[in-house]
Scaffold this motif. Structure first.
Motif, PDB file in Angstrom:
ATOM      1  N   LYS A 169     -10.664   5.813   4.007  1.00 21.19           N
ATOM      2  CA  LYS A 169     -11.431   4.623   3.326  1.00 21.19           C
ATOM      3  C   LYS A 169     -10.566   3.986   2.559  1.00 21.19           C
ATOM      4  O   LYS A 169     -10.574   2.698   2.615  1.00 21.19           O
ATOM      5  CB  LYS A 169     -12.696   5.364   2.596  1.00 21.19           C
ATOM      6  CG  LYS A 169     -13.485   4.175   2.326  1.00 21.19           C
ATOM      7  CD  LYS A 169     -13.954   3.309   3.376  1.00 21.19           C
ATOM      8  CE  LYS A 169     -15.181   4.175   4.168  1.00 21.19           C
ATOM      9  NZ  LYS A 169     -15.814   3.289   5.137  1.00 21.19           N
ATOM     10  N   ARG A 170      -9.483   4.356   1.866  1.00 19.94           N
ATOM     11  CA  ARG A 170      -8.690   3.744   1.246  1.00 19.94           C
ATOM     12  C   ARG A 170      -7.852   2.586   1.972  1.00 19.94           C
ATOM     13  O   ARG A 170      -7.570   1.468   1.669  1.00 19.94           O
ATOM     14  CB  ARG A 170      -7.534   4.546   0.342  1.00 19.94           C
ATOM     15  CG  ARG A 170      -8.122   5.028  -1.010  1.00 19.94           C
ATOM     16  CD  ARG A 170      -7.056   5.842  -1.514  1.00 19.94           C
ATOM     17  NE  ARG A 170      -7.614   6.560  -2.766  1.00 19.94           N
ATOM     18  CZ  ARG A 170      -7.341   7.724  -2.968  1.00 19.94           C
ATOM     19  NH1 ARG A 170      -6.162   8.141  -2.674  1.00 19.94           N
ATOM     20  NH2 ARG A 170      -7.809   8.317  -4.048  1.00 19.94           N
TER      21      ARG A 170
ATOM     22  N   PHE B 276       0.808  -1.210  -0.117  1.00 21.45           N
ATOM     23  CA  PHE B 276       0.083  -0.056  -0.013  1.00 21.45           C
ATOM     24  C   PHE B 276       0.863   1.204   0.017  1.00 21.45           C
ATOM     25  O   PHE B 276       0.630   2.327  -0.675  1.00 21.45           O
ATOM     26  CB  PHE B 276      -0.922   0.045   1.306  1.00 21.45           C
ATOM     27  CG  PHE B 276      -1.907   0.856   1.427  1.00 21.45           C
ATOM     28  CD1 PHE B 276      -3.089   0.962   0.486  1.00 21.45           C
ATOM     29  CD2 PHE B 276      -1.636   2.156   2.066  1.00 21.45           C
ATOM     30  CE1 PHE B 276      -4.116   1.786   0.671  1.00 21.45           C
ATOM     31  CE2 PHE B 276      -2.846   3.181   2.023  1.00 21.45           C
ATOM     32  CZ  PHE B 276      -3.714   3.085   1.317  1.00 21.45           C
TER      33      PHE B 276
ATOM     34  N   VAL C  43     -11.719  10.176   2.176  1.00 22.56           N
ATOM     35  CA  VAL C  43     -11.601   9.147   1.089  1.00 22.56           C
ATOM     36  C   VAL C  43     -10.300   8.430   1.096  1.00 22.56           C
ATOM     37  O   VAL C  43     -10.037   7.115   1.211  1.00 22.56           O
ATOM     38  CB  VAL C  43     -11.532   9.819  -0.211  1.00 22.56           C
ATOM     39  CG1 VAL C  43     -11.095   8.946  -1.479  1.00 22.56           C
ATOM     40  CG2 VAL C  43     -12.971  10.238  -0.435  1.00 22.56           C
ATOM     41  N   PHE C  44      -9.171   9.316   1.794  1.00 24.45           N
ATOM     42  CA  PHE C  44      -7.933   8.462   1.882  1.00 24.45           C
ATOM     43  C   PHE C  44      -8.089   7.464   2.829  1.00 24.45           C
ATOM     44  O   PHE C  44      -7.353   6.489   3.143  1.00 24.45           O
ATOM     45  CB  PHE C  44      -6.869   9.741   2.121  1.00 24.45           C
ATOM     46  CG  PHE C  44      -5.589   9.503   2.153  1.00 24.45           C
ATOM     47  CD1 PHE C  44      -4.839   9.247   1.230  1.00 24.45           C
ATOM     48  CD2 PHE C  44      -4.753   9.477   3.585  1.00 24.45           C
ATOM     49  CE1 PHE C  44      -3.450   8.620   1.038  1.00 24.45           C
ATOM     50  CE2 PHE C  44      -3.297   9.094   3.575  1.00 24.45           C
ATOM     51  CZ  PHE C  44      -2.806   8.725   2.373  1.00 24.45           C
TER      52      PHE C  44
ATOM     53  N   ALA D   4      -1.489  -0.977   5.731  1.00 22.12           N
ATOM     54  CA  ALA D   4      -2.581  -0.027   5.755  1.00 22.12           C
ATOM     55  C   ALA D   4      -3.347  -0.435   7.178  1.00 22.12           C
ATOM     56  O   ALA D   4      -4.022   0.352   7.710  1.00 22.12           O
ATOM     57  CB  ALA D   4      -3.394  -0.104   4.416  1.00 22.12           C
TER      58      ALA D   4
ATOM     59  N   VAL E  57      -0.453   6.675  -3.556  1.00 21.81           N
ATOM     60  CA  VAL E  57      -0.763   6.923  -2.226  1.00 21.81           C
ATOM     61  C   VAL E  57       0.219   7.833  -1.611  1.00 21.81           C
ATOM     62  O   VAL E  57       0.124   8.811  -0.573  1.00 21.81           O
ATOM     63  CB  VAL E  57      -0.776   5.609  -1.452  1.00 21.81           C
ATOM     64  CG1 VAL E  57      -0.714   5.573   0.171  1.00 21.81           C
ATOM     65  CG2 VAL E  57      -1.903   4.463  -1.726  1.00 21.81           C
TER      66      VAL E  57
ATOM     67  N   GLU F  40      -0.653  11.564  -2.656  1.00 18.43           N
ATOM     68  CA  GLU F  40      -2.002  11.943  -2.071  1.00 18.43           C
ATOM     69  C   GLU F  40      -1.594  12.311  -0.558  1.00 18.43           C
ATOM     70  O   GLU F  40      -2.294  13.445  -0.092  1.00 18.43           O
ATOM     71  CB  GLU F  40      -3.086  10.882  -2.152  1.00 18.43           C
ATOM     72  CG  GLU F  40      -4.298  11.587  -1.523  1.00 18.43           C
ATOM     73  CD  GLU F  40      -4.876  12.835  -2.103  1.00 18.43           C
ATOM     74  OE1 GLU F  40      -5.854  13.133  -1.303  1.00 18.43           O
ATOM     75  OE2 GLU F  40      -4.395  13.453  -3.035  1.00 18.43           O
TER      76      GLU F  40
ATOM     77  N   SER G  45       3.088   2.605  -3.254  1.00 24.79           N
ATOM     78  CA  SER G  45       2.072   3.114  -4.414  1.00 24.79           C
ATOM     79  C   SER G  45       2.715   4.468  -4.277  1.00 24.79           C
ATOM     80  O   SER G  45       2.372   5.500  -3.341  1.00 24.79           O
ATOM     81  CB  SER G  45       0.582   2.978  -4.199  1.00 24.79           C
ATOM     82  OG  SER G  45      -0.126   3.827  -4.778  1.00 24.79           O
TER      83      SER G  45
ATOM     84  N   LEU H 242      -9.956  -0.150   3.271  1.00 28.17           N
ATOM     85  CA  LEU H 242     -10.646  -1.239   2.365  1.00 28.17           C
ATOM     86  C   LEU H 242      -9.460  -1.883   1.994  1.00 28.17           C
ATOM     87  O   LEU H 242      -9.438  -2.949   1.077  1.00 28.17           O
ATOM     88  CB  LEU H 242     -11.160  -0.534   1.290  1.00 28.17           C
ATOM     89  CG  LEU H 242     -12.638   0.222   1.632  1.00 28.17           C
ATOM     90  CD1 LEU H 242     -12.869   1.048   0.253  1.00 28.17           C
ATOM     91  CD2 LEU H 242     -13.513  -0.941   2.044  1.00 28.17           C
ATOM     92  N   SER H 243      -8.072  -1.586   1.915  1.00 28.62           N
ATOM     93  CA  SER H 243      -7.043  -2.294   1.593  1.00 28.62           C
ATOM     94  C   SER H 243      -6.718  -3.730   2.390  1.00 28.62           C
ATOM     95  O   SER H 243      -7.048  -3.696   3.829  1.00 28.62           O
ATOM     96  CB  SER H 243      -5.539  -1.504   1.871  1.00 28.62           C
ATOM     97  OG  SER H 243      -4.484  -2.059   1.392  1.00 28.62           O
TER      98      SER H 243
END
Length: 109
Positions: free
Chosen positions: A57-58, A3, A54-55, A67, A9, A12, A6, A61-62
């Protein structure tokens, strides 16, 4: 790919935290802003909070171990203050709503 390896990632995170720091420095002068400056600050903060949501939530969900660990560390840290990440976002939204309400009241006067 892990994660945190990336490029998306990393970019962001860099932009999100840089924007947050700049906004917090700017926010220290919030009381000196004119009406339009306050509106812009609130809008920018709302946008930033949505990006942060949103960040996060990533992360949630990872399937990546790091993460998941990061999410658990955040939950633990916030738990020390007696809140969850969801409550943190709700409190931030409430603060922004109060700021909007105060701005609207001052416009009517």
């Amino acid at each position: 790919m892990a994660f945190f390896d990336s490029e998306i990632v990393q970019e962001e995170a860099k932009h999100l935290f840089g924007d947050y720091q700049q906004l917090m420095q700017l926010g220290s002068d919030y009381g000196k802003f004119d009406r339009e400056g306050k509106k812009k600050f609130i809008d920018t903060m709302e946008n930033l909070m949505e990006r942060y949501r949103v960040f996060m939530k990533r992360f949630e969900l990872s399937e990546d171990f790091q993460a998941k660990l990061t999410v658990e560390q955040l939950r633990t840290q916030l738990g020390q203050f007696g809140i969850t990440p969801e409550q943190m976002f709700e409190q931030m939204n409430q603060t922004l709503e109060r700021m909007k309400s105060q701005l609207e009241q001052s416009e009517r006067q």
